[in-house]
Motif scaffolding. Structure first.
Motif, PDB file in Angstrom:
ATOM      1  N   ILE A 183      18.268  44.739 -43.317  1.00 15.36           N
ATOM      2  CA  ILE A 183      18.019  43.514 -44.086  1.00 15.36           C
ATOM      3  C   ILE A 183      16.813  43.722 -44.987  1.00 15.36           C
ATOM      4  O   ILE A 183      15.717  43.983 -44.498  1.00 15.36           O
ATOM      5  CB  ILE A 183      17.758  42.361 -43.089  1.00 15.36           C
ATOM      6  CG1 ILE A 183      19.046  42.046 -42.329  1.00 15.36           C
ATOM      7  CG2 ILE A 183      17.162  41.148 -43.769  1.00 15.36           C
ATOM      8  CD1 ILE A 183      18.835  41.140 -41.133  1.00 15.36           C
ATOM      9  N   ASP A 184      17.009  43.643 -46.299  1.00 16.17           N
ATOM     10  CA  ASP A 184      15.846  43.848 -47.174  1.00 16.17           C
ATOM     11  C   ASP A 184      15.973  43.027 -48.454  1.00 16.17           C
ATOM     12  O   ASP A 184      17.066  42.842 -48.982  1.00 16.17           O
ATOM     13  CB  ASP A 184      15.711  45.351 -47.503  1.00 16.17           C
ATOM     14  CG  ASP A 184      14.277  45.707 -47.892  1.00 16.17           C
ATOM     15  OD1 ASP A 184      13.375  44.854 -47.724  1.00 16.17           O
ATOM     16  OD2 ASP A 184      14.062  46.834 -48.370  1.00 16.17           O
ATOM     17  N   GLY A 185      14.825  42.569 -48.916  1.00 14.18           N
ATOM     18  CA  GLY A 185      14.785  41.837 -50.187  1.00 14.18           C
ATOM     19  C   GLY A 185      14.502  40.351 -50.056  1.00 14.18           C
ATOM     20  O   GLY A 185      14.518  39.632 -51.059  1.00 14.18           O
ATOM     21  N   ASN A 186      14.215  39.891 -48.840  1.00 15.64           N
ATOM     22  CA  ASN A 186      13.929  38.460 -48.657  1.00 15.64           C
ATOM     23  C   ASN A 186      12.717  38.019 -49.476  1.00 15.64           C
ATOM     24  O   ASN A 186      12.736  36.965 -50.122  1.00 15.64           O
ATOM     25  CB  ASN A 186      13.619  38.145 -47.186  1.00 15.64           C
ATOM     26  CG  ASN A 186      14.828  38.297 -46.285  1.00 15.64           C
ATOM     27  OD1 ASN A 186      15.926  38.523 -46.766  1.00 15.64           O
ATOM     28  ND2 ASN A 186      14.620  38.184 -44.991  1.00 15.64           N
ATOM     29  N   ARG A 189      11.345  39.432 -52.157  1.00 15.47           N
ATOM     30  CA  ARG A 189      11.599  39.476 -53.609  1.00 15.47           C
ATOM     31  C   ARG A 189      12.494  38.323 -54.050  1.00 15.47           C
ATOM     32  O   ARG A 189      12.322  37.762 -55.122  1.00 15.47           O
ATOM     33  CB  ARG A 189      12.230  40.828 -53.985  1.00 15.47           C
ATOM     34  CG  ARG A 189      11.194  41.922 -54.172  1.00 15.47           C
ATOM     35  CD  ARG A 189      11.812  43.295 -54.144  1.00 15.47           C
ATOM     36  NE  ARG A 189      12.101  43.707 -52.772  1.00 15.47           N
ATOM     37  CZ  ARG A 189      12.825  44.750 -52.436  1.00 15.47           C
ATOM     38  NH1 ARG A 189      13.379  45.486 -53.381  1.00 15.47           N
ATOM     39  NH2 ARG A 189      13.001  45.067 -51.176  1.00 15.47           N
ATOM     40  N   HIS A 224      12.837  34.445 -46.173  1.00 15.38           N
ATOM     41  CA  HIS A 224      13.266  34.756 -44.801  1.00 15.38           C
ATOM     42  C   HIS A 224      14.231  33.703 -44.282  1.00 15.38           C
ATOM     43  O   HIS A 224      15.205  34.021 -43.598  1.00 15.38           O
ATOM     44  CB  HIS A 224      12.045  34.875 -43.882  1.00 15.38           C
ATOM     45  CG  HIS A 224      11.171  36.044 -44.222  1.00 15.38           C
ATOM     46  ND1 HIS A 224      11.676  37.306 -44.451  1.00 15.38           N
ATOM     47  CD2 HIS A 224       9.824  36.149 -44.398  1.00 15.38           C
ATOM     48  CE1 HIS A 224      10.682  38.137 -44.741  1.00 15.38           C
ATOM     49  NE2 HIS A 224       9.551  37.458 -44.720  1.00 15.38           N
ATOM     50  N   GLY A 255      16.045  43.510 -38.142  1.00 17.39           N
ATOM     51  CA  GLY A 255      15.308  42.338 -38.590  1.00 17.39           C
ATOM     52  C   GLY A 255      13.797  42.438 -38.513  1.00 17.39           C
ATOM     53  O   GLY A 255      13.089  41.656 -39.153  1.00 17.39           O
ATOM     54  N   ASN A 279       6.620  46.575 -39.217  1.00 13.11           N
ATOM     55  CA  ASN A 279       6.437  45.232 -39.784  1.00 13.11           C
ATOM     56  C   ASN A 279       5.242  44.477 -39.187  1.00 13.11           C
ATOM     57  O   ASN A 279       4.827  43.442 -39.707  1.00 13.11           O
ATOM     58  CB  ASN A 279       7.706  44.391 -39.661  1.00 13.11           C
ATOM     59  CG  ASN A 279       8.798  44.796 -40.639  1.00 13.11           C
ATOM     60  OD1 ASN A 279       9.988  44.733 -40.337  1.00 13.11           O
ATOM     61  ND2 ASN A 279       8.423  45.230 -41.842  1.00 13.11           N
ATOM     62  N   ARG A 288       2.329  43.504 -41.507  1.00 19.06           N
ATOM     63  CA  ARG A 288       2.362  42.371 -42.446  1.00 19.06           C
ATOM     64  C   ARG A 288       1.331  41.312 -42.040  1.00 19.06           C
ATOM     65  O   ARG A 288       0.872  41.291 -40.900  1.00 19.06           O
ATOM     66  CB  ARG A 288       3.775  41.772 -42.465  1.00 19.06           C
ATOM     67  CG  ARG A 288       4.775  42.770 -43.002  1.00 19.06           C
ATOM     68  CD  ARG A 288       6.067  42.116 -43.342  1.00 19.06           C
ATOM     69  NE  ARG A 288       6.971  43.118 -43.892  1.00 19.06           N
ATOM     70  CZ  ARG A 288       8.081  42.844 -44.541  1.00 19.06           C
ATOM     71  NH1 ARG A 288       8.438  41.598 -44.722  1.00 19.06           N
ATOM     72  NH2 ARG A 288       8.836  43.806 -45.017  1.00 19.06           N
ATOM     73  N   LEU A 341       8.400  34.773 -39.121  1.00 18.22           N
ATOM     74  CA  LEU A 341       9.578  35.520 -38.671  1.00 18.22           C
ATOM     75  C   LEU A 341       9.896  35.196 -37.210  1.00 18.22           C
ATOM     76  O   LEU A 341      11.057  34.957 -36.858  1.00 18.22           O
ATOM     77  CB  LEU A 341       9.365  37.021 -38.863  1.00 18.22           C
ATOM     78  CG  LEU A 341       9.434  37.485 -40.320  1.00 18.22           C
ATOM     79  CD1 LEU A 341       8.915  38.911 -40.470  1.00 18.22           C
ATOM     80  CD2 LEU A 341      10.866  37.409 -40.855  1.00 18.22           C
TER      81      LEU A 341
HETATM   82  C1  IPE Z   1      13.484  41.881 -45.196  1.00 21.19           C
HETATM   83  O1  IPE Z   1      12.936  41.405 -46.369  1.00 21.19           O
HETATM   84  C2  IPE Z   1      12.994  41.186 -43.958  1.00 21.19           C
HETATM   85  C3  IPE Z   1      12.157  42.015 -43.094  1.00 21.19           C
HETATM   86  C4  IPE Z   1      11.897  43.262 -43.242  1.00 21.19           C
HETATM   87  C5  IPE Z   1      11.534  41.361 -41.952  1.00 21.19           C
HETATM   88  P1  IPE Z   1      11.485  41.797 -46.842  1.00 21.19           P
HETATM   89  O2  IPE Z   1      10.508  40.841 -46.248  1.00 21.19           O
HETATM   90  O3  IPE Z   1      11.191  43.216 -46.571  1.00 21.19           O
HETATM   91  O4  IPE Z   1      11.596  41.537 -48.408  1.00 21.19           O
HETATM   92  P2  IPE Z   1      10.971  42.399 -49.588  1.00 21.19           P
HETATM   93  O5  IPE Z   1      11.332  43.820 -49.360  1.00 21.19           O
HETATM   94  O6  IPE Z   1       9.497  42.178 -49.525  1.00 21.19           O
HETATM   95  O7  IPE Z   1      11.583  41.837 -50.810  1.00 21.19           O
END
Ligand code: IPE
Ligand code: IPE
Ligand code: MG
Length: 239
Positions: free
Chosen positions: A20-23, A25, A38, A64, A69, A72, A80
């Motif tokens: 899962i990636d890109g939430n 952005r 998210h 997920g 992570n 962050r 999350l």
């Molecule tokens: C995916 O989206 C979710 C997780 C990794 C928890 P991101 O949070 O990595 O979204 P981008 O990559 O910053 O856009």
């Protein structure tokens, strides 16, 4: 009008995994905080699980939360956790009623105790379900998984291993390797996902950001997979 995608169920992957990636952005593009991305991402997870279930796909993995992570900001991590809690308690609960077995890859015991409880309750209640296995990869990393396996092998006094032994000590011991790994958002990397299990997986990297991943995107992915010629080192043509 969008072209209809004709799926070939004979060519479905047995195990499909999503990175899962890109939430973030997705939210940024809309001038929204990352947490909105998210939230929207959870909806996409629900759609994907329900569609895979309808299509009869046996194993679905969702990555997920990686072991990296934790780097962050604290408030994003908390968002999350809240979403995972809500997701497992509500959305997933409905899906799991349809004979889906829930399993987790990753050390979820590092999460807050109320989330651990929700996870364990779900694991227990679905352990005999048979139609599909949903493998949620949270606090998961491929390298920590292999290190954990090695340490447990040593603890069990095993002096020599083969591939079967190693596989049996991974979180995924009860499920087959992924045939197909889909990572959204246009990033072409594995980010510590299923390093052992991905040895013969097919990869697909759509540019779509995860919250925009829907039924049509899933169909496109499956269609793409169905045209792959998997040779496993041998010489054979696609039939
Ligand atoms: C995916 O989206 C979710 C997780 C990794 C928890 P991101 O949070 O990595 O979204 P981008 O990559 O910053 O856009
Ligand atoms: C990969 O996404 C991890 C998960 C999907 C849980 P990230 O967004 O964390 O990966 P990198 O940092 O871009 O490699
Ligand atoms: Mg990302």
């Amino acid at each position: 009008m969008l072209k209809q995608i004709e799926l070939n169920p004979e060519k479905f992957p047995n195990h499909i995994a999503f990175i899962i990636d890109g939430n973030g952005r997705w939210a940024n593009k809309r001038g929204l905080p990352r947490s909105y991305g998210h939230k929207a991402g959870i909806k996409a997870c629900k759609v994907v699980i329900e569609e895979c279930l309808k299509l009869g796909i046996k194993y679905v993995s969702l990555y997920g939360f990686s072991t990296e992570n934790w780097n962050r900001p604290k408030d994003e991590i908390e968002t999350l956790f809240n979403l995972f809690r809500q997701f497992i308690k509500t959305d997933l609960k409905k899906v799991l009623k349809e004979d889906v077995k829930f399993i987790v890859s990753g050390d979820y015991t590092a999460f807050p105790s109320d989330l651990v409880e929700v996870i364990e309750d779900c694991l227990e209640k679905t352990k005999n379900n048979k139609k599909m296995v949903l493998n949620l990869c949270i606090n998961y990393g491929g390298r920590p998984e292999i290190v954990r396996a090695i340490n447990n092998i040593i603890k069990d006094g095993i002096k020599e291993v083969d591939e079967k032994t190693v596989a049996s000590y991974l979180y995924t011991a009860s499920i087959p390797d992924p045939d197909f790994i889909v990572r959204t958002s246009g990033e072409n990397r594995i980010s510590n996902f299923m390093l052992w299990q991905c040895s013969y997986a097919e990869f697909y990297f759509p540019k779509t950001l995860w919250p925009d991943f829907n039924k049509r995107e899933l169909y496109k992915s499956l269609d793409n997979f169905s045209k792959r010629n998997r040779r496993f080192g041998a010489i054979k043509e696609n039939k």
